[in-house]
Write an enzyme that holds these catalytic residues in place. Sequence first.
Site, PDB file in Angstrom:
ATOM      1  N   CYS A 157      13.715  10.769   6.601  1.00  8.39           N
ATOM      2  CA  CYS A 157      14.211  10.349   8.488  1.00  8.39           C
ATOM      3  C   CYS A 157      15.349   9.893   9.000  1.00  8.39           C
ATOM      4  O   CYS A 157      15.557  10.154   9.518  1.00  8.39           O
ATOM      5  CB  CYS A 157      13.134   8.421   8.417  1.00  8.39           C
ATOM      6  SG  CYS A 157      14.364   7.235   7.110  1.00  8.39           S
ATOM      7  N   LYS A 203       1.163  -1.313   0.218  1.00  6.47           N
ATOM      8  CA  LYS A 203       0.309   0.049   0.048  1.00  6.47           C
ATOM      9  C   LYS A 203       1.378   1.024   0.153  1.00  6.47           C
ATOM     10  O   LYS A 203       1.473   1.563   1.100  1.00  6.47           O
ATOM     11  CB  LYS A 203      -0.931   0.432   1.119  1.00  6.47           C
ATOM     12  CG  LYS A 203      -1.791   1.043   0.828  1.00  6.47           C
ATOM     13  CD  LYS A 203      -2.762   1.647   2.881  1.00  6.47           C
ATOM     14  CE  LYS A 203      -1.830   2.810   3.198  1.00  6.47           C
ATOM     15  NZ  LYS A 203      -1.765   3.572   2.315  1.00  6.47           N
ATOM     16  N   GLU A 218      10.464   0.424  10.330  1.00  5.89           N
ATOM     17  CA  GLU A 218      11.057   1.844  10.061  1.00  5.89           C
ATOM     18  C   GLU A 218      10.420   3.227  10.111  1.00  5.89           C
ATOM     19  O   GLU A 218       9.454   3.395   9.681  1.00  5.89           O
ATOM     20  CB  GLU A 218      11.910   1.801   8.925  1.00  5.89           C
ATOM     21  CG  GLU A 218      12.218   0.355   8.111  1.00  5.89           C
ATOM     22  CD  GLU A 218      14.002   0.756   8.904  1.00  5.89           C
ATOM     23  OE1 GLU A 218      14.105   1.045   9.146  1.00  5.89           O
ATOM     24  OE2 GLU A 218      14.296  -0.835   7.960  1.00  5.89           O
ATOM     25  N   GLU A 261      10.303  15.046  15.727  1.00  5.77           N
ATOM     26  CA  GLU A 261      10.642  15.163  14.249  1.00  5.77           C
ATOM     27  C   GLU A 261       9.593  15.966  13.613  1.00  5.77           C
ATOM     28  O   GLU A 261       8.718  16.237  12.840  1.00  5.77           O
ATOM     29  CB  GLU A 261      10.208  14.170  13.478  1.00  5.77           C
ATOM     30  CG  GLU A 261      10.799  13.345  12.110  1.00  5.77           C
ATOM     31  CD  GLU A 261      10.596  12.174  11.486  1.00  5.77           C
ATOM     32  OE1 GLU A 261       9.696  11.909  11.643  1.00  5.77           O
ATOM     33  OE2 GLU A 261      11.389  11.732  11.052  1.00  5.77           O
TER      34      GLU A 261
HETATM   35  P1  NAD Z   1       2.467   7.577   8.172  1.00  3.04           P
HETATM   36  O1  NAD Z   1       3.166   6.979   9.438  1.00  3.04           O
HETATM   37  O2  NAD Z   1       1.120   9.569   8.411  1.00  3.04           O
HETATM   38  O3  NAD Z   1       2.062   6.653   7.053  1.00  3.04           O
HETATM   39  C1  NAD Z   1       3.040   6.033   6.971  1.00  3.04           C
HETATM   40  C2  NAD Z   1       1.978   5.116   6.041  1.00  3.04           C
HETATM   41  O4  NAD Z   1       1.196   4.499   6.653  1.00  3.04           O
HETATM   42  C3  NAD Z   1       0.816   5.508   4.600  1.00  3.04           C
HETATM   43  O5  NAD Z   1       0.941   5.197   3.396  1.00  3.04           O
HETATM   44  C4  NAD Z   1      -0.198   5.980   5.477  1.00  3.04           C
HETATM   45  O6  NAD Z   1      -1.373   5.620   4.451  1.00  3.04           O
HETATM   46  C5  NAD Z   1      -0.305   4.655   6.459  1.00  3.04           C
HETATM   47  N1  NAD Z   1      -0.281   4.767   7.628  1.00  3.04           N
HETATM   48  C6  NAD Z   1      -1.424   5.599   7.802  1.00  3.04           C
HETATM   49  N2  NAD Z   1      -1.888   5.412   8.902  1.00  3.04           N
HETATM   50  C7  NAD Z   1      -2.446   4.331   9.186  1.00  3.04           C
HETATM   51  C8  NAD Z   1      -2.880   3.430  10.342  1.00  3.04           C
HETATM   52  N3  NAD Z   1      -3.611   3.584  10.787  1.00  3.04           N
HETATM   53  N4  NAD Z   1      -2.858   1.926   9.911  1.00  3.04           N
HETATM   54  C9  NAD Z   1      -1.927   1.686   8.337  1.00  3.04           C
HETATM   55  N5  NAD Z   1      -1.276   2.000   7.878  1.00  3.04           N
HETATM   56  C10 NAD Z   1      -1.253   3.919   8.474  1.00  3.04           C
HETATM   57  O7  NAD Z   1       3.980   9.013   7.821  1.00  3.04           O
HETATM   58  P2  NAD Z   1       4.026  10.027   6.718  1.00  3.04           P
HETATM   59  O8  NAD Z   1       3.632  11.221   7.285  1.00  3.04           O
HETATM   60  O9  NAD Z   1       4.087   9.427   6.151  1.00  3.04           O
HETATM   61  O10 NAD Z   1       5.622   9.661   7.088  1.00  3.04           O
HETATM   62  C11 NAD Z   1       6.368  10.430   7.058  1.00  3.04           C
HETATM   63  C12 NAD Z   1       7.115   9.434   8.496  1.00  3.04           C
HETATM   64  O11 NAD Z   1       8.091   8.052   8.299  1.00  3.04           O
HETATM   65  C13 NAD Z   1       8.084  10.019   8.822  1.00  3.04           C
HETATM   66  O12 NAD Z   1       7.836  10.150  11.162  1.00  3.04           O
HETATM   67  C14 NAD Z   1       9.697   9.886   8.908  1.00  3.04           C
HETATM   68  O13 NAD Z   1      10.649   9.934   9.259  1.00  3.04           O
HETATM   69  C15 NAD Z   1       9.023   8.696   9.000  1.00  3.04           C
HETATM   70  N6  NAD Z   1      10.176   7.478   7.593  1.00  3.04           N
HETATM   71  C16 NAD Z   1      11.346   6.342   7.799  1.00  3.04           C
HETATM   72  C17 NAD Z   1      11.525   5.987   7.857  1.00  3.04           C
HETATM   73  C18 NAD Z   1      12.745   5.076   8.106  1.00  3.04           C
HETATM   74  O14 NAD Z   1      12.928   4.623   7.440  1.00  3.04           O
HETATM   75  N7  NAD Z   1      12.491   4.832   9.300  1.00  3.04           N
HETATM   76  C19 NAD Z   1      11.614   6.982   5.884  1.00  3.04           C
HETATM   77  C20 NAD Z   1      10.877   7.044   5.499  1.00  3.04           C
HETATM   78  C21 NAD Z   1      10.647   8.149   6.467  1.00  3.04           C
END
Ligand code: NAD
Length: 493
Positions: free
Chosen positions: A287, A178, A253, A387
Amino acid sequence: MASTMQFQTRLFIDGEFVDCADGGRIEVLNPHNNSRLAEVAEARSADIDKAVAAAWKAFPAWRAMAAADRGRLLLKFADAIEAHTDELARIESLDTGHPIRDTRGLDVPRTAATFRYFGGMADKLHGSVVPVEQGFLNYVAREPVGVVGQIVPWNFPVMFTSWKMGPALAAGNCVVLKPAELTPLSSLKIAELMREVGFPRGVVNIVPGFGPVAGQYLAEHPGITKIAFTGSTATGRKIAQASAGNLKRVQLELGGKGANIVFDDADLPAAIGGSAFAIFHNQGQACIAGSRLLLHERIADRFLDGFLKLASSIKLGDPLDPATEMGPLTSMMHRDRVLNYCRVAREEGGEVLIGGAAPSDPALAGGCYVMPTVVRARPRDRVCQEEVFGPFVTVTTFKDEEEVLAIANDTVYGLGGGLWTRDLQRAHRIANRLITGMVWINCYKRVNPGSPFGGVRGSGYGRDMGFEAMLDYTTPKSVWVNVEAQIAPFYRR
Ligand code: NAD
C-alpha cells in the site's frame, strides 16, 4: 521442499484447531506455479459466532491479568517467532510468492519485533489524573474495548498479524482475526505458536474465510466492539457501512498511490536504488509503494538511465531461491489485473519504457509473474490515479516545487510519499505540504513498530503501530470521586 511442508489447515477457535461447521474448503495455491499447497477450512457465520463467543469467554480473565504478565507472554511469543524464522519464512514465501530473502530478512523479523514492542508496552500505557475543581478527584483509566475483529489482506500476511494483534492483545482485548482467503497459512502457524507459548484459550481466534462471507459477517457482528481492517479502499467502505449496526469502532488502513519525488539536487545513485526498492519490493504489492515517480526535468534523463538499467537487472524467479529478488504476484487474478493496467497505459498514450508483460522465461510460465514495468504517463491518466498494486511505476516530470506538490496531492489517497533532495529546508517544506500520513526523506518505505502507520483521505483512518495504535485499542473511562464529604449535591438529600 514445498511437498514436505506440513501446514495447519483448520480454524483456530477457543485454543483448538477445529473443522468448520459446514465443511467448506479454501484451496490455497503456490503462485510460483499455481500448484496446490493446501486446502484450508472455510469459516462461515456459525464458526465466526463460535469464535466471538470464545473470545468473550476469555475476555474477563485476560483483561484482569496484570499488564506485565500479558506483556511477558507477548515477549515470549516474539522469541518463539524468531526461533521459527525459517519455517515461517518458507510458509510465507510459498503462500504469497514473496522472495525468501525478504520473508527471512524482513517480514518475520519485523513480525517478532512488533510483538516484542507491544509486549514491552503492555505495562507502560497508563491513565491520568485530571486537575478538576477542589473536593473531587477525577482519574481516567484506559480500558480494553473488548473483542475486536481484524481483517487483513494477502500482501504481508504474517507481518499483519503482529500489526493488528500486538496492540490489541497488549491492551487487554481478545481477538478474532480473519486472514485473506489467498494466504491463510502463516497466520495459522502463528496460532499454533501462540498455543505453544501458552496464550489462554479464546484470547486469539483465527478464522480463514472469504471476504464477502466471513469478513462481511465479522464486520457486521453485534458481538464485535471494534473492527480493524487493512485492505482496499472499496472494501474499507463496506466495512465502515457494516460497522454501523452496533456502532463499532473502526480502523481502516487502505490503498495508496505514493508520490516519490526526485529533485535536481538529489543524490542520484541513492535515489535510484531507493526508488527501485520503493516500487519493486514485494512485487509492488504494498500500500505504501512509491508508485508515482515524479522527476525534476533537469535530472529526469540521467535518473531514468540508471533506474531502467537497475529495474531491468532485477532477478525474477522461484521465491524459495535465495538469489531471487522479485517473485510472482500473489494470484493469477491479480497478475491479470496488473497486466490489464499495462494495456490501459498504452491505450491512454503512455509510453511503456520497460516491462509491460509477463516474462518470457519458460521456467516462470506457469506462475503469476510480471516484469518490472516503467511507464511514462500524465498525472491525470488512470495509471497515475488508480492503485495498480504491482511492479508498475509511472514516471512524470515537473519544473518546480509548486507544480510537483500539485501533482503529488492530486489523488484520492493519502498514505505515504517521499522525496529526495540535499536541501534541508526544502525537504521539510515539502514534507509539511504533502497530504499523507507518512513521509520519507532520502529514503522510502521505512517502518518501525514505534512509528504510527496509516493514512488520510481515501487511505483510511486510525493507525497501526506506535502509541497511537495501543491507545486506539482502549477506551478512556473517566471516574469522579467526591473526596470532601461536606460538599453538598445540588438537590436536597
Ligand atoms: P481486499 O480489500 O479485497 O481484501 C482485504 C481483506 O478484506 C481480505 O481478508 C478479504 O477477504 C477481506 N474482504 C473482502 N471483502 C470483504 C467484505 N465485503 N467485508 C469484509 N471483509 C472483506 O484487499 P486486497 O486486494 O486483498 O489487498 C490489497 C489492498 O490492501 C490494496 O488496496 C492495498 O493498498 C491495501 N493495503 C493497505 C495497507 C495499509 O496499511 N494501508 C497495507 C496493505 C495493503
